[in-house]
Design an enzyme around this catalytic site. Structure first.
Site, PDB file in Angstrom:
ATOM      1  N   ARG A  81       0.859  -1.194   0.000  1.00 41.12           N
ATOM      2  CA  ARG A  81       0.000   0.000   0.000  1.00 41.12           C
ATOM      3  C   ARG A  81       0.893   1.241   0.000  1.00 41.12           C
ATOM      4  O   ARG A  81       1.762   1.388   0.857  1.00 41.12           O
ATOM      5  CB  ARG A  81      -0.900  -0.036   1.242  1.00 41.12           C
ATOM      6  CG  ARG A  81      -1.694   1.221   1.447  1.00 41.12           C
ATOM      7  CD  ARG A  81      -2.678   1.108   2.621  1.00 41.12           C
ATOM      8  NE  ARG A  81      -3.352   2.372   2.746  1.00 41.12           N
ATOM      9  CZ  ARG A  81      -3.189   3.235   3.751  1.00 41.12           C
ATOM     10  NH1 ARG A  81      -2.403   2.936   4.769  1.00 41.12           N
ATOM     11  NH2 ARG A  81      -3.813   4.384   3.743  1.00 41.12           N
ATOM     12  N   HIS A 125      -2.868  11.170   0.969  1.00 42.96           N
ATOM     13  CA  HIS A 125      -2.301  10.919   2.294  1.00 42.96           C
ATOM     14  C   HIS A 125      -1.719  12.252   2.781  1.00 42.96           C
ATOM     15  O   HIS A 125      -0.518  12.385   3.007  1.00 42.96           O
ATOM     16  CB  HIS A 125      -1.245   9.809   2.217  1.00 42.96           C
ATOM     17  CG  HIS A 125      -0.956   9.129   3.509  1.00 42.96           C
ATOM     18  ND1 HIS A 125      -1.162   7.790   3.722  1.00 42.96           N
ATOM     19  CD2 HIS A 125      -0.464   9.602   4.686  1.00 42.96           C
ATOM     20  CE1 HIS A 125      -0.805   7.454   4.959  1.00 42.96           C
ATOM     21  NE2 HIS A 125      -0.366   8.555   5.563  1.00 42.96           N
ATOM     22  N   GLU A 170      -7.170   8.537   6.510  1.00 40.55           N
ATOM     23  CA  GLU A 170      -7.376   9.193   7.799  1.00 40.55           C
ATOM     24  C   GLU A 170      -7.809  10.656   7.669  1.00 40.55           C
ATOM     25  O   GLU A 170      -7.101  11.571   8.124  1.00 40.55           O
ATOM     26  CB  GLU A 170      -6.106   9.095   8.648  1.00 40.55           C
ATOM     27  CG  GLU A 170      -5.627   7.671   8.848  1.00 40.55           C
ATOM     28  CD  GLU A 170      -4.400   7.565   9.761  1.00 40.55           C
ATOM     29  OE1 GLU A 170      -3.824   8.601  10.108  1.00 40.55           O
ATOM     30  OE2 GLU A 170      -4.036   6.451  10.114  1.00 40.55           O
ATOM     31  N   ASN A 298      -7.353   1.771  10.057  1.00 43.38           N
ATOM     32  CA  ASN A 298      -6.023   1.925  10.660  1.00 43.38           C
ATOM     33  C   ASN A 298      -6.202   1.897  12.171  1.00 43.38           C
ATOM     34  O   ASN A 298      -6.907   2.732  12.732  1.00 43.38           O
ATOM     35  CB  ASN A 298      -5.388   3.264  10.264  1.00 43.38           C
ATOM     36  CG  ASN A 298      -5.057   3.324   8.776  1.00 43.38           C
ATOM     37  OD1 ASN A 298      -5.198   2.338   8.063  1.00 43.38           O
ATOM     38  ND2 ASN A 298      -4.604   4.472   8.330  1.00 43.38           N
ATOM     39  N   TYR A 300      -4.165   1.708  15.896  1.00 46.73           N
ATOM     40  CA  TYR A 300      -2.922   1.760  16.668  1.00 46.73           C
ATOM     41  C   TYR A 300      -3.149   1.612  18.160  1.00 46.73           C
ATOM     42  O   TYR A 300      -2.353   1.013  18.869  1.00 46.73           O
ATOM     43  CB  TYR A 300      -2.210   3.101  16.422  1.00 46.73           C
ATOM     44  CG  TYR A 300      -1.614   3.187  15.040  1.00 46.73           C
ATOM     45  CD1 TYR A 300      -0.315   2.758  14.794  1.00 46.73           C
ATOM     46  CD2 TYR A 300      -2.364   3.672  13.968  1.00 46.73           C
ATOM     47  CE1 TYR A 300       0.237   2.816  13.526  1.00 46.73           C
ATOM     48  CE2 TYR A 300      -1.824   3.738  12.696  1.00 46.73           C
ATOM     49  CZ  TYR A 300      -0.525   3.304  12.480  1.00 46.73           C
ATOM     50  OH  TYR A 300       0.008   3.341  11.220  1.00 46.73           O
ATOM     51  N   GLU A 353      -3.458  -0.184   8.259  1.00 49.34           N
ATOM     52  CA  GLU A 353      -2.280   0.209   9.051  1.00 49.34           C
ATOM     53  C   GLU A 353      -2.421  -0.342  10.455  1.00 49.34           C
ATOM     54  O   GLU A 353      -3.512  -0.322  11.032  1.00 49.34           O
ATOM     55  CB  GLU A 353      -2.137   1.738   9.182  1.00 49.34           C
ATOM     56  CG  GLU A 353      -1.707   2.441   7.934  1.00 49.34           C
ATOM     57  CD  GLU A 353      -1.535   3.942   8.132  1.00 49.34           C
ATOM     58  OE1 GLU A 353      -1.274   4.383   9.270  1.00 49.34           O
ATOM     59  OE2 GLU A 353      -1.681   4.670   7.132  1.00 49.34           O
TER      60      GLU A 353
HETATM   61  O1  IFM Z   1       2.748   7.656   9.974  1.00 49.71           O
HETATM   62  C1  IFM Z   1       1.373   7.698  10.165  1.00 49.71           C
HETATM   63  C2  IFM Z   1       0.655   7.514   8.855  1.00 49.71           C
HETATM   64  O2  IFM Z   1       1.028   8.467   7.921  1.00 49.71           O
HETATM   65  C3  IFM Z   1      -0.825   7.602   9.056  1.00 49.71           C
HETATM   66  N1  IFM Z   1      -1.280   6.739  10.118  1.00 49.71           N
HETATM   67  C4  IFM Z   1      -0.557   6.771  11.356  1.00 49.71           C
HETATM   68  C5  IFM Z   1       0.920   6.616  11.120  1.00 49.71           C
HETATM   69  C6  IFM Z   1       1.684   6.668  12.448  1.00 49.71           C
HETATM   70  O3  IFM Z   1       1.460   7.865  13.092  1.00 49.71           O
END
Ligand code: IFM
Length: 447
Positions: A81, A125, A170, A298, A300, A353
């Site tokens: 990606r 992005h 995002e 995404n 985290y 992500e």
């Molecule tokens: O690096 C970023 C990415 O560009 C978008 N999602 C989160 C990642 C980590 O912060």
């Protein structure tokens, strides 16, 4: 960090990948006719980036893409990606296309195809052409129109060669960090404006999906959008904490999901927002609610919400990453199961992500990043748990292929499976890269 030894079993059709974005890795900011983006402008203003760095060189991927694709192939993954730098292919964001810019992405896609790696494009992005910013950027209703033209051109040129095209990555960040608190380009801090920006981003998504489908018809790639999402957990069952957590979830997750999948904004969020600059025109919501083929998620961390100051202790937290984000894999299961329950016609999901920043360093040509291995393993287990509860997830992309420009943190945060020495541009596979390669391999062998 404790791990469980629950074995991983993903379906034979599951896709394994790694992800990057243009501004974070390409460099070559002034080469071959590329125009400046808002991130070029932002980085070159003093005080915006933690280490004072820019994306001018980044990982020099523009010149090293061929050997970088070889590295991707060495990880055994079947999918990659990446995003297109809009100002590389259309320097102003409107008007003339830049053939040399398109050539770069043609060569990249061809190289991936040689290695049997599927290409997954993201159109936006965060790096809006500065030329469009000068005309009002995402505050202008014209920008969604320009975005749809750009999307159609990319679909026309690459639609038959790639597996998927996502409109945005995002949009929450563009709206809230770019316009809400000025941490990201273009550096505006005005909550009321950020709400209107988020509407224009969603509108541009719908217009782009329509435009791309008109170009490629049914023969096209999968079309979708990538949203960053997190569950919001109240610290206690007190009405105040619960209400605060619901508000947090509404303004972040539902704010983008509801328009796309339900055709309206969430009332819970509208009730508390400053809507003084918010204008939705007739027909906008129908455009935003275009059917899409996939949803990129995404993940985290989660958000922990407490009305106490200082906040209550955090149960279940396994530690914090170098970004100071909670390590909370069970949040991924909760998030995905929650989405399945809340949205009836959800398309297949890709985890586009997931990853961890750590203070890595090279020692004897090795990077020992055991914490990242455990982070990935636990998140894959959490993902598997969600799939066992019926969530349709088709693939997982680790963020990121290699260390890169982490926005306002500059080069100080390392997310990569591959270590980058920015002085020499030498790449060193971290232990996590070998581990991920073996996981992918073993999942294939099971098939
Ligand atoms: O690096 C970023 C990415 O560009 C978008 N999602 C989160 C990642 C980590 O912060």
């Amino acid at each position: 960090m404790p791990t469980t030894s629950r074995p991983l079993h993903f379906p034979p059709t599951f896709h394994w990948g790694v992800a990057t974005s243009a501004f974070q890795i390409e460099g070559a900011a002034l080469e071959d006719g590329r125009g400046p983006s808002i991130w070029d402008t932002f980085c070159h203003q003093s005080g915006t980036i933690l280490d004072g760095s820019t994306g001018d060189v980044a990982c020099d991927h523009y010149h090293r893409y061929a050997s970088d694709v070889d590295l991707i192939a060495s990880l055994n993954v079947d999918s990659y990606r990446f995003s297109i730098s809009w100002s590389r292919v259309q320097p102003l964001g409107y008007g003339a296309w830049n053939e040399r810019g398109f050539e770069f992405y043609s060569k990249l896609i061809a190289r991936l195809a040689e290695k049997n790696i599927q290409a997954h494009i993201t159109l936006y992005h965060w790096d809006l052409p500065q030329g469009l910013q000068d005309l009002g950027g995402w505050l202008s209703r014209e920008t969604p129109q320009r975005f749809a033209e750009y999307a159609a051109e990319v679909a026309r040129r690459f639609g038959s060669q790639v597996a998927s095209i996502a409109t945005h990555n995002e949009p929450w960040c563009t709206a809230n960090l770019g316009y809400g608190n000025a941490q990201f380009a273009p550096g505006v801090a005005d909550r009321a404006l950020s709400i209107q920006v988020s509407h224009h981003l969603l509108l541009s998504h719908g217009l782009a999906i329509k435009a791309m489908r008109a170009v490629t018809g049914d023969a096209g790639p999968q079309y979708g959008i990538v949203l960053n999402q997190w569950p919001a957990d109240p610290a206690t069952a007190s009405p105040a904490d619960v209400a605060e957590a619901q508000w947090e979830y509404a303004r972040s997750v539902e704010w983008f999901m509801d328009p796309i999948f339900k055709g309206h904004y969430p009332q819970r969020a509208l009730d508390r927002m400053d809507l003084s600059r918010f204008h939705v025109m007739d027909g906008d919501m129908e455009i935003i609610q275009q059917p899409i083929d996939f949803l990129g998620v995404n993940y985290y961390t989660r958000t922990f919400v407490s009305t106490d100051n200082p906040p209550k202790a955090r149960p279940g937290v396994l530690g914090f990453t170098d970004m100071d984000w909670e390590i909370y894999p069970q949040g991924l299961t909760a998030l995905l199961v929650g989405l399945k329950e809340a949205y009836k016609d959800l398309p297949p999901i890709y985890i586009t992500e997931n990853g961890m920043a750590a203070a890595d360093h090279v020692s004897n040509d090795q990077v020992n990043d055991q914490a990242r291995i455990e982070y990935i393993q636990m998140h894959l287990q959490a993902l598997q748990a969600a799939m066992e509860q019926g969530v349709d997830v088709r693939g997982y992309f680790y963020w990121s292929l290699m260390d890169n420009f982490e926005w306002n943190s500059g080069y100080s945060k390392r997310f990569g499976l591959i270590y980058v020495d920015y002085a020499t541009q030498q790449r060193t596979l971290k232990e996590s890269a070998y581990w991920y390669r073996d996981v992918v391999q073993s999942q294939r062998q099971e098939k």
